[in-house]
Design a protein around this motif. Sequence first.
Motif, short mmCIF file in Angstrom:
data_model
loop_
_atom_site.label_atom_id
_atom_site.label_comp_id
_atom_site.label_asym_id
_atom_site.label_seq_id
_atom_site.Cartn_x
_atom_site.Cartn_y
_atom_site.Cartn_z
N PRO A 58 0.80 -1.24 0.00
CA PRO A 58 0.00 0.00 0.00
C PRO A 58 0.83 1.28 0.00
N LEU A 59 2.13 1.19 0.23
CA LEU A 59 2.97 2.37 0.20
C LEU A 59 3.49 2.68 -1.20
N TRP A 60 3.21 1.80 -2.15
CA TRP A 60 3.70 1.97 -3.52
C TRP A 60 2.52 2.14 -4.46
N HIS A 61 2.69 3.00 -5.46
CA HIS A 61 1.75 2.92 -6.57
C HIS A 61 1.97 1.55 -7.19
N PRO A 62 0.90 0.77 -7.40
CA PRO A 62 1.09 -0.61 -7.87
C PRO A 62 1.85 -0.72 -9.18
N LEU A 63 1.74 0.27 -10.06
CA LEU A 63 2.49 0.19 -11.31
C LEU A 63 3.98 0.45 -11.09
N ARG A 64 4.33 1.31 -10.13
CA ARG A 64 5.74 1.50 -9.82
C ARG A 64 6.31 0.23 -9.19
N ALA A 65 5.52 -0.41 -8.33
CA ALA A 65 5.95 -1.68 -7.75
C ALA A 65 6.16 -2.72 -8.85
N ALA A 66 5.22 -2.80 -9.78
CA ALA A 66 5.32 -3.78 -10.86
C ALA A 66 6.54 -3.50 -11.75
N GLU A 67 6.79 -2.23 -12.04
CA GLU A 67 7.96 -1.88 -12.85
C GLU A 67 9.26 -2.28 -12.14
N ASN A 68 9.34 -2.01 -10.84
CA ASN A 68 10.53 -2.38 -10.09
C ASN A 68 10.73 -3.89 -10.08
N ILE A 69 9.65 -4.63 -9.89
CA ILE A 69 9.74 -6.10 -9.88
C ILE A 69 10.22 -6.62 -11.21
N ALA A 70 9.60 -6.17 -12.29
CA ALA A 70 9.95 -6.67 -13.62
C ALA A 70 11.37 -6.30 -14.00
N LEU A 71 11.75 -5.06 -13.76
CA LEU A 71 13.10 -4.61 -14.13
C LEU A 71 14.15 -5.35 -13.31
N LEU A 72 13.94 -5.49 -12.01
CA LEU A 72 14.91 -6.19 -11.17
C LEU A 72 14.99 -7.65 -11.56
N ASP A 73 13.87 -8.27 -11.89
CA ASP A 73 13.87 -9.67 -12.32
C ASP A 73 14.68 -9.84 -13.60
N GLN A 74 14.57 -8.87 -14.51
CA GLN A 74 15.38 -8.92 -15.73
C GLN A 74 16.87 -8.75 -15.41
N MET A 75 17.19 -7.80 -14.53
CA MET A 75 18.59 -7.54 -14.20
C MET A 75 19.24 -8.73 -13.52
N LEU A 76 18.45 -9.47 -12.72
CA LEU A 76 18.98 -10.63 -12.01
C LEU A 76 18.76 -11.94 -12.77
N LYS A 77 18.19 -11.85 -13.96
CA LYS A 77 17.92 -13.03 -14.79
C LYS A 77 17.15 -14.10 -14.01
N GLY A 78 16.10 -13.63 -13.32
CA GLY A 78 15.21 -14.56 -12.63
C GLY A 78 15.58 -14.87 -11.20
N ARG A 79 16.62 -14.27 -10.67
CA ARG A 79 16.99 -14.53 -9.27
C ARG A 79 16.22 -13.59 -8.34
N LEU A 80 14.90 -13.70 -8.37
CA LEU A 80 14.07 -12.78 -7.60
C LEU A 80 12.80 -13.46 -7.13
N GLU A 81 12.41 -13.18 -5.90
CA GLU A 81 11.09 -13.54 -5.39
C GLU A 81 10.60 -12.39 -4.52
#
Length: 386
Positions: free
Chosen positions: A82-105
């Motif tokens: 609730p502290l994040w705009h959900p689209l900013r949260a989604a962008e951070n998740i997707a970008l970080l997942d790409q940067m880590l090549k799937g090493r993210l949960e």
Amino acid sequence: MRFAFNTTAENPDFAISYDQLIDNLREQAILCDQGGFDSFWLAEHHFGANGRDNLPNPFMVATDLGARTTRIKMGTAVVVLPLWHPLRAAENIALLDQMLKGRLEIGFGRASQPHEVVTFNPEADPRVPEASRAAFTEGLKIVKTALTDEFFSYSGRYYELPAKGVSWSSREGFEDDPRWIKDGEVHKLCLVPKPYQKPHPPLWMAISTEGSAEVAASLDLKPVAWRQTARKLREWIAKYQQARNKGGDPCPEPGKDWGVVRQVFVASSMEEARKIYEPIITTMMRYRAADPWRAIQAFMNPGEEPTSEMSLNWDFLLNRCLIAGSPDNVVEQIQELEEITGFGTLAASIPHEGLAQDQTLRCIELLSERVIPAFKKTETKTAATG
């Protein structure tokens, strides 16, 4: 079984500088990466004026730690959605997942501290549970939709995506794309990039009540629990399984979906572990329990009631939320927890109340050398015989 290292980056009274705190996290993450841990989980907190809650942006820290490791997954336990705009949260998740090549949960939560939540989002005040749950649920739906759908829109109580009446002026030589432009107006959005993992990284949810376990099942999130005893967790896991079954998922081994946070400390002996860790764990627990009776209630077994003799001391906490002792002691305690609950991920919460870095690292080493292999070896034998 999976093993995660869990930290809130506690630094009471700012005993060390923040840059040293970050350096300590880096050293811990690298050692966990080398030592066989599966994940490194970071907790989001804000306005920690006493130094106990020090990570306002777990995405940023996970990016740094992920660049310094090669195998271990970075995780959040949790991002306060609730502290994040959900689209900013989604962008951070997707970008970080790409940067880590799937090493993210990713773990999500609603948070319990009003001063953290209301400052950013008054409509998600945890003192008003219905509103808090509504804001969380809507945010989660948007995050999942943005991560999985190529083009999407959403209309709800809190968000209208995209906003109505937003025009798109095509540059000369480029035609409007009907997938998201209609009559010159943006009617769909597209998250760029999409996650590396498909459909998205594993998603968890922090829970503190039996009802939350059922909510996690309905939202298709893996539960992460902290204070509850093994026997209490067994009841909650059964409720989670019932909710999954009701939703059409057989879920034959529901405990495997669960992460269990435990304060963990390994030393050469139980006596040494207690000598070092007892003042740390008792101080931390009493700080976290502004209402001692409510806190004690959280640690009760089914059918058990708190008594005036109970307090948040070492003897009470051991085998309720604390796992400690020699490597053999710790293996036995984890095995007992596994036998009762069937849980799948142990989140070891180690550094608290200014525990010295060398003691934290030694604990990680003992877990890596003497505890984790005991469970990985068992899994290998089971797979071979199966």
